[in-house]
Enzyme design. Structure first.
Site, PDB file in Angstrom:
ATOM      1  N   SER A   6     -51.462  55.795  88.047  1.00 53.94           N
ATOM      2  CA  SER A   6     -50.789  56.708  88.712  1.00 53.94           C
ATOM      3  C   SER A   6     -49.519  57.098  87.717  1.00 53.94           C
ATOM      4  CB  SER A   6     -50.343  56.393  90.256  1.00 53.94           C
ATOM      5  OG  SER A   6     -49.886  57.566  90.877  1.00 53.94           O
ATOM      6  N   HIS A  28     -57.020  56.724  95.641  1.00 55.29           N
ATOM      7  CA  HIS A  28     -56.179  56.701  94.895  1.00 55.29           C
ATOM      8  C   HIS A  28     -55.673  55.152  94.824  1.00 55.29           C
ATOM      9  CE1 HIS A  28     -53.067  57.708  91.831  1.00 55.29           C
ATOM     10  NE2 HIS A  28     -51.909  57.203  92.670  1.00 55.29           N
ATOM     11  N   GLU A  61     -59.621  60.316  95.020  1.00 60.04           N
ATOM     12  CA  GLU A  61     -58.159  59.978  94.811  1.00 60.04           C
ATOM     13  C   GLU A  61     -57.323  60.474  96.131  1.00 60.04           C
ATOM     14  OE1 GLU A  61     -56.609  58.890  92.251  1.00 60.04           O
ATOM     15  OE2 GLU A  61     -57.962  58.958  90.515  1.00 60.04           O
TER      16      GLU A  61
END
Length: 575
Positions: free
Chosen positions: A232, A438, A353
């Site tokens: 990320s 995610h 995600e």
């Protein structure tokens, strides 16, 4: 009967809640972990579960406080005697949120302290005599969290280090406005060229890599084989280090997990962004005071955070300052190997995600008893997850890999993580709710099944353990082989499917998919997508039943891709 059902549900939800934990002190120091580094002597402990040797809270820079707030980091001071490195370091200042598992009443509360530039080390068991000769690959993890949240203690590298004979380093760095702020006032009076930077968090990461180069040999690491990897915002930080001339030579490979290559012009960071420094700096110093480097550095920590809306703490990050990052930005230099740190690169994303974020979005879910998300509209939920996720991948993987390889840098590999076989809780299928959301790949990379707090035991179950652990083994094997040689190949033992590098041929298998046999297994596949195709699919999607829904999805897709704005056919007033 209804009361009985409600009672059962409440009991089940209580079982989901974190159990009160007995506060325990740090582990006992193990004399076998005594080491001497440039700062002095330290001693860590041996992890009982894995056998790895661990050192926590090792300082790599001087505390960035007082006159060193918003300055480039300086080397840490040494110490006398033996330093116990068994306790976790203090967190860098940040706001609590739902991701911490904190009660809603605590969301937005500032925790941590500015003296936070420490790192954790995980290594296979070695004696102090044998360690310098081991020359093991080093993997430096840069945590995510929008560069406003996160800390080293969330990531346990013991299993990865012990099983695959690598040295894992997990670093902390200044985050939020303390990590990234561009202001003419802050550039005043610096004694180092880097003091004129706006990317203080990036400089912390560079300083940590300098520490690794100097001292990692004492723990068995090879300073000439350093891999940086992050997820990320941590992946975006890896991209920034690829672009930074200040980081040249400090690492030899890079892995970007669900990251990005975006960065912000100085003019935007200082003047036009909603959180531009010329708007927040006067709020930090307070009414009646001039904005100077001195008044900004003297302001209380609470004033720094109070200058930003507590419900949307979103300072600018990754600033094209012309000091640490190129003035033209990260993406502008990656197609010219001479202008970036052209080391072997892996970049990839997860199949779903956005599901992690949508699972916390009240517009997409209802919360059973305030805790368990229930999807409101399955079709809309899937669409709201799919289109922004696909656009994320186009930007983070396809466009970036194309740019690097077309520019003459062929050492690029890409992946997609597809595992979505989580279990159920109260009949809610976490596989549909979270999917390959995610950050879901992180436990697989570390071999440590801690991510979702009280929901971990429902997501990572005994039923999915055999194939889940096998997939984790494969991911760790590829990651370590890449860290060892610069090419993931067939993994450490040479028995996995060949991971071929990216190619400009969209019809060729050029992306490795990570999944269990139920989902097709670990395999190469052709992956080709584009912003134009995503927009076309969006307008044809029957799950989006109204113009408002389509325009909302369109706005999410074009947010970071203004070149797509004209594709709405004037159907949306603003996308």
């Amino acid at each position: 009967m209804k009361r009985l059902v409600v009672a059962i549900a409440l009991l089940a939800l209580a079982a989901c809640s974190p159990k009160p934990k007995t506060v325990e002190g740090p582990p006992a120091a193990d004399p076998a972990t005594a080491r001497t580094i440039s700062g002095g002597q330290l001693v860590g402990f041996t992890d009982k579960a894995s056998g790895a040797q661990v050192w926590r809270g090792v300082p790599f820079a001087a505390p960035p406080v007082g006159p060193l707030r918003w300055r480039a980091p300086r080397p840490a001071a040494g110490w006398s005697g033996q330093r116990a490195s068994t306790a976790q370091a203090p967190w860098c200042p940040q706001q609590l949120s739902a991701l911490d598992g904190a009660p809603r009443a605590d969301w937005g509360r500032v925790v941590g302290q500015e003296d936070c530039l420490y790192l954790n080390i995980y290594a296979p068991p070695l004696s102090a005599v044998a360690a310098p000769a081991a020359k093991l690959p080093v993997m430096v993890w840069i945590h995510g969290g929008s560069n406003t949240w996160g800390r080293a203690q969330q990531y346990d590298g013991a299993a990865l280090a012990a099983r695959f004979k690598v040295v894992v380093v997990v670093i902390q760095y200044r985050i939020g406005a303390l990590g990234w702020m561009s202001s003419a006032a802050l550039r005043e009076g610096g004694s180092l060229p880097e003091d004129a930077s706006a990317n203080f968090g990036t400089l912390d990461q560079i300083r940590a890599l300098e520490w690794v180069r100097q001292d990692i040999g004492a723990f068995g690491g090879d300073a000439s084989r350093v891999t940086i990897f992050g997820e990320s915002a941590g992946g975006q930080n890896v991209a920034a280090l690829l672009a930074s001339p200040r980081a040249k030579g400090l690492f030899q490979r890079a892995i970007i997990q669900s990251g990005g290559f975006d960065s912000t012009p100085v003019a935007e960071a200082e003047h036009t962004d909603p959180f531009a420094s010329d708007k927040v700096a006067p709020l930090i110093v307070g009414a009646g005071k001039s904005v100077t480097g001195e008044t900004l550095r003297a302001a209380p920590l609470s004033a720094v955070f109070a200058a930003y809306r507590s419900d949307n703490y979103s300072p600018v990050r990754m600033i094209n300052d012309g000091v640490v990052l190129p003035a033209e930005g990260i993406r502008a230099v990656i197609d010219r190997p001479a202008t970036f740190n052209a080391v072997p690169v892996i970049t990839g994303t997860n199949h779903d995600e956005m599901k992690l974020f949508n699972a916390l979005n009240p517009r997409q879910v209802n919360f059973l008893f305030g805790k368990l998300p229930l999807i409101r509209d399955q079709g809309l939920y899937e669409a709201a997850s799919a289109y922004p996720t696909r656009m994320w991948r186009v930007n983070a993987v396809d466009r970036s890999a194309d740019a690097m390889t077309a520019g003459g840098h062929p050492a690029v590999w890409t992946y997609r993580f597809d595992w979505d076989e989580e279990g159920k809780v109260l009949g809610v299928d976490l596989g549909r709710l979270l999917g390959a959301g995610h950050s879901l790949e992180i436990p697989f990379v570390f071999g440590h099944w801690s991510l979702l707090g009280s929901f971990d035991r429902f997501a990572f179950t005994k039923g999915n353990a055999p194939t889940r652990i096998a997939l984790s083994d494969a991911m760790m094997s590829y990651w370590v082989q890449f860290a060892t040689t610069g090419d993931p190949g067939r993994g450490v033992d040479g028995k996995l499917p060949l991971w071929s590098p990216w190619t400009g041929d969209a019809a060729a298998p050029r992306t490795l998919l990570f999944d269990t046999p139920k989902g097709g297994g670990v395999r190469m596949a052709p992956e080709a997508d584009s912003g134009e195709k995503i927009v076309d699919d969006l307008w044809k999607d029957p799950a989006l039943k109204t113009l408002a829904q389509r325009c909302e999805m369109m706005a999410r897709v074009v947010r970071n891709n203004p070149e797509l704005r004209g594709l709405n056919g004037s159907r949306c007033k603003a996308d």
